[in-house]
Design a protein around this motif. Structure first.
Motif, PDB file in Angstrom:
ATOM      1  N   THR A  44       0.843  -1.198   0.000  1.00  0.00           N
ATOM      2  CA  THR A  44       0.000   0.000   0.000  1.00  0.00           C
ATOM      3  C   THR A  44       0.875   1.243   0.000  1.00  0.00           C
ATOM      4  N   VAL A  45       0.342   2.319  -0.565  1.00  0.00           N
ATOM      5  CA  VAL A  45       0.994   3.626  -0.555  1.00  0.00           C
ATOM      6  C   VAL A  45      -0.058   4.666  -0.197  1.00  0.00           C
ATOM      7  N   ASN A  46       0.228   5.475   0.810  1.00  0.00           N
ATOM      8  CA  ASN A  46      -0.717   6.508   1.231  1.00  0.00           C
ATOM      9  C   ASN A  46       0.028   7.794   1.558  1.00  0.00           C
ATOM     10  N   GLY A  47      -0.631   8.919   1.324  1.00  0.00           N
ATOM     11  CA  GLY A  47      -0.052  10.195   1.711  1.00  0.00           C
ATOM     12  C   GLY A  47      -0.113  11.232   0.611  1.00  0.00           C
ATOM     13  N   SER A  48      -0.097  12.493   1.022  1.00  0.00           N
ATOM     14  CA  SER A  48      -0.178  13.602   0.073  1.00  0.00           C
ATOM     15  C   SER A  48       1.085  13.746  -0.763  1.00  0.00           C
ATOM     16  N   GLY A  49       2.204  13.165  -0.293  1.00  0.00           N
ATOM     17  CA  GLY A  49       3.454  13.286  -1.027  1.00  0.00           C
ATOM     18  C   GLY A  49       3.689  12.191  -2.047  1.00  0.00           C
ATOM     19  N   CYS A  50       2.807  11.195  -2.075  1.00  0.00           N
ATOM     20  CA  CYS A  50       3.001  10.091  -3.024  1.00  0.00           C
ATOM     21  C   CYS A  50       1.657   9.628  -3.577  1.00  0.00           C
ATOM     22  N   PRO A  51       1.027  10.454  -4.416  1.00  0.00           N
ATOM     23  CA  PRO A  51      -0.215  10.029  -5.064  1.00  0.00           C
ATOM     24  C   PRO A  51       0.000   8.737  -5.848  1.00  0.00           C
ATOM     25  N   LYS A  52      -1.084   8.148  -6.287  1.00  0.00           N
ATOM     26  CA  LYS A  52      -1.034   6.866  -6.992  1.00  0.00           C
ATOM     27  C   LYS A  52      -0.027   6.893  -8.142  1.00  0.00           C
ATOM     28  N   ASP A  53       0.781   5.844  -8.211  1.00  0.00           N
ATOM     29  CA  ASP A  53       1.750   5.625  -9.288  1.00  0.00           C
ATOM     30  C   ASP A  53       2.896   6.639  -9.302  1.00  0.00           C
ATOM     31  N   THR A  54       3.178   7.296  -8.166  1.00  0.00           N
ATOM     32  CA  THR A  54       4.291   8.255  -8.129  1.00  0.00           C
ATOM     33  C   THR A  54       5.441   7.792  -7.235  1.00  0.00           C
ATOM     34  N   ALA A  55       5.335   6.594  -6.663  1.00  0.00           N
ATOM     35  CA  ALA A  55       6.420   6.039  -5.846  1.00  0.00           C
ATOM     36  C   ALA A  55       6.768   4.654  -6.375  1.00  0.00           C
ATOM     37  N   ALA A  56       8.059   4.358  -6.452  1.00  0.00           N
ATOM     38  CA  ALA A  56       8.513   3.063  -6.963  1.00  0.00           C
ATOM     39  C   ALA A  56       9.647   2.538  -6.095  1.00  0.00           C
ATOM     40  N   VAL A  57       9.755   1.208  -6.010  1.00  0.00           N
ATOM     41  CA  VAL A  57      10.791   0.559  -5.207  1.00  0.00           C
ATOM     42  C   VAL A  57      11.583  -0.398  -6.090  1.00  0.00           C
ATOM     43  N   ALA A  58      12.903  -0.420  -5.913  1.00  0.00           N
ATOM     44  CA  ALA A  58      13.757  -1.326  -6.682  1.00  0.00           C
ATOM     45  C   ALA A  58      14.878  -1.849  -5.800  1.00  0.00           C
ATOM     46  N   VAL A  59      15.211  -3.138  -5.954  1.00  0.00           N
ATOM     47  CA  VAL A  59      16.308  -3.759  -5.206  1.00  0.00           C
ATOM     48  C   VAL A  59      17.567  -3.703  -6.060  1.00  0.00           C
ATOM     49  N   SER A  60      18.706  -3.374  -5.441  1.00  0.00           N
ATOM     50  CA  SER A  60      19.964  -3.327  -6.184  1.00  0.00           C
ATOM     51  C   SER A  60      20.355  -4.728  -6.649  1.00  0.00           C
ATOM     52  N   ASP A  61      21.150  -4.802  -7.703  1.00  0.00           N
ATOM     53  CA  ASP A  61      21.544  -6.095  -8.261  1.00  0.00           C
ATOM     54  C   ASP A  61      22.294  -6.960  -7.252  1.00  0.00           C
ATOM     55  N   ASP A  62      23.084  -6.320  -6.379  1.00  0.00           N
ATOM     56  CA  ASP A  62      23.861  -7.091  -5.409  1.00  0.00           C
ATOM     57  C   ASP A  62      23.101  -7.343  -4.110  1.00  0.00           C
ATOM     58  N   LYS A  63      21.831  -6.901  -4.061  1.00  0.00           N
ATOM     59  CA  LYS A  63      20.958  -7.097  -2.887  1.00  0.00           C
ATOM     60  C   LYS A  63      21.520  -6.430  -1.630  1.00  0.00           C
TER      61      LYS A  63
END
Length: 215
Positions: A44-63
């Motif tokens: 889930t994502v909630n808050g005035s600073g991150c409307p829908k589809d404006t926050a993304a998460v990625a794991v580095s290749d080396d973890k």
């Protein structure tokens, strides 16, 4: 894209964790490359600073770390902006899938963004994180004061003795809470702002893992 190569505001703060009862993990923390098979899914994502589809998460290749990138996270005050825009926040709940036999904590965090502050204006970046069902970490705040117009970076580093690990063998989502605030400058007709976003993805928050093997 915003300009300003030099990062002129840097600070390091040690996060004091509230004492928690967790299942033991053996051996010393493993810094650097993590185990294969680590994935992250946003629940889930909630808050005035991150409307829908404006926050993304990625794991580095080396973890070794994961990053959170925002594309609409800006607090602003003064001028003709809305009176409610002086404070923005974002709460992200994520599922971190790790291979059996491992657990993790957050060893350090790097926050990056851009700010433009008129004389007399000030801004605050505030953050905390915790595992679902466990107590929140103490929030850490970092401050900027006008006049200022540049990139900024703040880093929070946890001592080894203060690392809080996800209990071994339990599925617990990981929660991140962040907040940006800004006040008007002495000339209220001029706009000041602080952002934790970027059009080119260079302004992001990086969470560095500390890994342990479970008994």
């Amino acid at each position: 894209m915003r300009k300003g190569i030099a990062i002129s505001a840097a600070a390091a703060a040690t996060v004091a964790m509230t004492s928690m009862a967790v299942a033991p993990a053996s051996a010393a923390p493993l810094r650097g490359r993590g185990p294969h098979g680590v994935t992250i899914e946003i629940a889930t994502v909630n808050g005035s600073g991150c409307p829908k589809d404006t926050a993304a998460v990625a794991v580095s290749d080396d973890k070794e770390a994961f990053t959170v990138t925002y594309s609409a996270y800006t607090a602003q005050a003064g001028g003709n902006v809305a009176s409610t825009d002086w404070r923005k926040n974002c709460q992200i709940n994520m599922k971190v899938h790790v291979p059996q036999g491992f657990t993790y904590a957050i060893a350090s965090t790097d926050y990056r963004g851009f700010a433009s502050l008129e004389p007399g204006a000030s801004a605050v970046e505030k953050a905390s994180y915790y595992f679902q069902g466990m107590q929140d970490t103490r929030s850490i705040s970092h401050n900027l004061k006008g006049t200022y117009a540049d990139n900024w970076q703040f880093s929070d580093v946890n001592d080894v003795a203060q690392l809080v690990y996800k209990p071994c063998g339990e599925e617990r989502n990981f929660n991140i809470n962040t907040e940006l605030r800004v006040t008007k400058g002495t000339d209220a007709t001029k706009t000041s702002f602080i952002s934790m976003d970027s059009t080119d993805g260079s302004y992001k928050t990086t969470y560095h893992f500390a890994w342990k093997r479970c008994p």
